[in-house]
Motif scaffolding. Structure first.
Motif, PDB file in Angstrom:
ATOM      1  N   ALA A  13      12.826   4.967   4.393  1.00 15.51           N
ATOM      2  CA  ALA A  13      12.706   5.865   3.244  1.00 15.51           C
ATOM      3  C   ALA A  13      11.451   5.538   2.438  1.00 15.51           C
ATOM      4  O   ALA A  13      10.719   6.452   2.004  1.00 15.51           O
ATOM      5  CB  ALA A  13      13.947   5.764   2.363  1.00 15.51           C
ATOM      6  N   ALA A  14      11.178   4.249   2.257  1.00 17.57           N
ATOM      7  CA  ALA A  14       9.969   3.866   1.530  1.00 17.57           C
ATOM      8  C   ALA A  14       8.719   4.292   2.291  1.00 17.57           C
ATOM      9  O   ALA A  14       7.753   4.792   1.706  1.00 17.57           O
ATOM     10  CB  ALA A  14       9.960   2.358   1.295  1.00 17.57           C
ATOM     11  N   GLY A  15       8.725   4.129   3.582  1.00 15.75           N
ATOM     12  CA  GLY A  15       7.587   4.546   4.398  1.00 15.75           C
ATOM     13  C   GLY A  15       7.353   6.038   4.340  1.00 15.75           C
ATOM     14  O   GLY A  15       6.212   6.503   4.263  1.00 15.75           O
ATOM     15  N   LEU A  16       8.432   6.817   4.382  1.00 15.17           N
ATOM     16  CA  LEU A  16       8.281   8.272   4.277  1.00 15.17           C
ATOM     17  C   LEU A  16       7.770   8.680   2.900  1.00 15.17           C
ATOM     18  O   LEU A  16       7.010   9.641   2.770  1.00 15.17           O
ATOM     19  CB  LEU A  16       9.607   8.963   4.600  1.00 15.17           C
ATOM     20  CG  LEU A  16      10.019   8.888   6.075  1.00 15.17           C
ATOM     21  CD1 LEU A  16      11.416   9.466   6.260  1.00 15.17           C
ATOM     22  CD2 LEU A  16       9.014   9.606   6.951  1.00 15.17           C
ATOM     23  N   GLY A  17       8.170   7.947   1.868  1.00  8.60           N
ATOM     24  CA  GLY A  17       7.642   8.213   0.525  1.00  8.60           C
ATOM     25  C   GLY A  17       6.148   7.929   0.454  1.00  8.60           C
ATOM     26  O   GLY A  17       5.377   8.721  -0.120  1.00  8.60           O
ATOM     27  N   ILE A  18       5.711   6.844   1.045  1.00  4.92           N
ATOM     28  CA  ILE A  18       4.282   6.520   1.071  1.00  4.92           C
ATOM     29  C   ILE A  18       3.523   7.565   1.875  1.00  4.92           C
ATOM     30  O   ILE A  18       2.421   7.977   1.513  1.00  4.92           O
ATOM     31  CB  ILE A  18       4.072   5.101   1.645  1.00  4.92           C
ATOM     32  CG1 ILE A  18       4.628   4.065   0.674  1.00  4.92           C
ATOM     33  CG2 ILE A  18       2.601   4.837   1.924  1.00  4.92           C
ATOM     34  CD1 ILE A  18       4.674   2.665   1.237  1.00  4.92           C
ATOM     35  N   ALA A  19       4.139   8.051   2.951  1.00  7.70           N
ATOM     36  CA  ALA A  19       3.501   9.097   3.744  1.00  7.70           C
ATOM     37  C   ALA A  19       3.363  10.383   2.945  1.00  7.70           C
ATOM     38  O   ALA A  19       2.341  11.085   3.029  1.00  7.70           O
ATOM     39  CB  ALA A  19       4.313   9.349   5.015  1.00  7.70           C
ATOM     40  N   VAL A  57       3.038  10.620  -0.341  1.00  4.65           N
ATOM     41  CA  VAL A  57       1.958  10.416  -1.317  1.00  4.65           C
ATOM     42  C   VAL A  57       0.601  10.499  -0.622  1.00  4.65           C
ATOM     43  O   VAL A  57      -0.356  11.086  -1.159  1.00  4.65           O
ATOM     44  CB  VAL A  57       2.137   9.051  -2.035  1.00  4.65           C
ATOM     45  CG1 VAL A  57       0.916   8.694  -2.857  1.00  4.65           C
ATOM     46  CG2 VAL A  57       3.377   9.076  -2.897  1.00  4.65           C
ATOM     47  N   THR A  58       0.503   9.961   0.561  1.00  9.34           N
ATOM     48  CA  THR A  58      -0.749  10.010   1.314  1.00  9.34           C
ATOM     49  C   THR A  58      -1.093  11.446   1.697  1.00  9.34           C
ATOM     50  O   THR A  58      -2.253  11.860   1.640  1.00  9.34           O
ATOM     51  CB  THR A  58      -0.646   9.127   2.574  1.00  9.34           C
ATOM     52  OG1 THR A  58      -0.257   7.819   2.187  1.00  9.34           O
ATOM     53  CG2 THR A  58      -1.976   9.053   3.299  1.00  9.34           C
ATOM     54  N   ALA A  59      -0.096  12.233   2.072  1.00  6.46           N
ATOM     55  CA  ALA A  59      -0.335  13.639   2.401  1.00  6.46           C
ATOM     56  C   ALA A  59      -0.745  14.420   1.164  1.00  6.46           C
ATOM     57  O   ALA A  59      -1.578  15.335   1.240  1.00  6.46           O
ATOM     58  CB  ALA A  59       0.912  14.246   3.033  1.00  6.46           C
ATOM     59  N   PHE A  90      -4.031  13.780   5.820  1.00  7.13           N
ATOM     60  CA  PHE A  90      -2.901  14.194   6.631  1.00  7.13           C
ATOM     61  C   PHE A  90      -2.714  13.335   7.889  1.00  7.13           C
ATOM     62  O   PHE A  90      -1.581  13.021   8.254  1.00  7.13           O
ATOM     63  CB  PHE A  90      -3.050  15.669   7.012  1.00  7.13           C
ATOM     64  CG  PHE A  90      -3.036  16.575   5.810  1.00  7.13           C
ATOM     65  CD1 PHE A  90      -1.880  16.721   5.061  1.00  7.13           C
ATOM     66  CD2 PHE A  90      -4.169  17.257   5.419  1.00  7.13           C
ATOM     67  CE1 PHE A  90      -1.856  17.540   3.948  1.00  7.13           C
ATOM     68  CE2 PHE A  90      -4.157  18.072   4.314  1.00  7.13           C
ATOM     69  CZ  PHE A  90      -2.997  18.223   3.569  1.00  7.13           C
ATOM     70  N   LEU A  91      -3.807  12.972   8.568  1.00  6.75           N
ATOM     71  CA  LEU A  91      -3.657  12.150   9.775  1.00  6.75           C
ATOM     72  C   LEU A  91      -3.087  10.776   9.446  1.00  6.75           C
ATOM     73  O   LEU A  91      -2.221  10.255  10.165  1.00  6.75           O
ATOM     74  CB  LEU A  91      -4.991  12.018  10.495  1.00  6.75           C
ATOM     75  CG  LEU A  91      -5.526  13.315  11.123  1.00  6.75           C
ATOM     76  CD1 LEU A  91      -6.890  13.068  11.749  1.00  6.75           C
ATOM     77  CD2 LEU A  91      -4.549  13.827  12.150  1.00  6.75           C
ATOM     78  N   THR A  92      -3.541  10.192   8.368  1.00  7.56           N
ATOM     79  CA  THR A  92      -3.010   8.898   7.948  1.00  7.56           C
ATOM     80  C   THR A  92      -1.548   9.031   7.542  1.00  7.56           C
ATOM     81  O   THR A  92      -0.726   8.161   7.842  1.00  7.56           O
ATOM     82  CB  THR A  92      -3.854   8.330   6.782  1.00  7.56           C
ATOM     83  OG1 THR A  92      -5.215   8.282   7.184  1.00  7.56           O
ATOM     84  CG2 THR A  92      -3.375   6.955   6.381  1.00  7.56           C
ATOM     85  N   ALA A  93      -1.226  10.144   6.866  1.00  8.35           N
ATOM     86  CA  ALA A  93       0.163  10.374   6.466  1.00  8.35           C
ATOM     87  C   ALA A  93       1.067  10.515   7.683  1.00  8.35           C
ATOM     88  O   ALA A  93       2.196   9.984   7.700  1.00  8.35           O
ATOM     89  CB  ALA A  93       0.254  11.622   5.598  1.00  8.35           C
ATOM     90  N   LEU A  94       0.604  11.208   8.712  1.00  5.84           N
ATOM     91  CA  LEU A  94       1.405  11.344   9.928  1.00  5.84           C
ATOM     92  C   LEU A  94       1.593  10.004  10.622  1.00  5.84           C
ATOM     93  O   LEU A  94       2.664   9.704  11.152  1.00  5.84           O
ATOM     94  CB  LEU A  94       0.752  12.344  10.877  1.00  5.84           C
ATOM     95  CG  LEU A  94       0.864  13.814  10.471  1.00  5.84           C
ATOM     96  CD1 LEU A  94       0.077  14.681  11.432  1.00  5.84           C
ATOM     97  CD2 LEU A  94       2.313  14.234  10.408  1.00  5.84           C
TER      98      LEU A  94
END
Length: 147
Positions: free
Chosen positions: A12-18, A20-22, A27-31
Motif C-alpha cells: 500500500a505504501a509503495g502504491l501511494g509513492i507510485a 505521487v510519482t505519477a 509515469f515510467l518511474t511510477a509504473l
C-alpha cells in the motif's frame, strides 16, 4: 498473519509513492514503483510468505542451511585445490614437457618483440636512467598544460 499484514502495508505504501510519482508526471518511474510494490502482495497470495515465515523460525531449516553452506565450502575447497594442482601441472609441463618452447625468446615474435629483447617489455626504460629522468616526461606534460 503478521507477515501478511506487513506485506500488505508495504504494498500500500509503495502504491501511494507510485501515485505521487505519477502526479509529478514521471509515469515510467511510477509504473516501475507500482510493479515493485505489487510483489509483496503477490508473494502473500501465492503462499510464499507463509512458507518463508515457517522456514525462518524452524531449527531444522536452519540446520539445512548450515548443511548447504558446508557443501558450498567443500565445493570451493575442491575447486581451489584443483586450480592449484592445475597450475602446478602446467608449470611442470612448461618446464620439461614437449610443448614447452625451446628458449625464452622463441615466443617473442608472436608477442611482437625482437628475439634479442628477452623478457623485458618494450615500454620499460633501461635500468641505466636515473630517477630525475623519470620525471622529465611528467614535467613536460605539466608544462604543456601550463601547470
Amino acid at each position: 498473519m503478521l507477515a501478511e499484514t506487513v506485506c500488505s502495508a508495504v504494498s500500500a505504501a509503495g502504491l501511494g509513492i507510485a501515485a505521487v510519482t505519477a502526479y509529478r508526471k514521471r509515469f515510467l518511474t511510477a509504473l516501475r514503483i507500482a510493479a515493485y510494490s505489487l510483489i509483496p502482495v503477490g508473494l502473500v497470495m501465492t503462499g510464499a510468505v507463509g512458507w518463508l515465515a515457517s522456514t525462518a523460525f524452524s531449527p531444522l531449516a536452519w540446520a539445512g542451511f548450515g548443511v548447504l553452506g558446508a557443501s558450498w565450502a567443500l565445493f570451493a575447497l575442491v575447486r581451489a585445490v584443483e586450480h592449484r594442482r592445475g597450475a602446478r601441472t602446467a608449470r611442470a609441463t612448461a618446464a620439461g614437457g614437449p610443448a614447452a618452447p625451446v628458449s625464452p625468446s622463441a615466443s617473442a615474435p608472436a608477442l611482437g618483440r625482437k628475439a634479442g629483447e628477452g623478457s623485458r617489455p618494450a615500454s620499460a626504460p633501461p635500468a641505466s636512467q636515473s630517477s630525475s629522468d623519470d620525471f622529465s616526461d611528467i614535467e613536460a606534460i605539466l608544462k604543456k598544460h601550463g601547470i
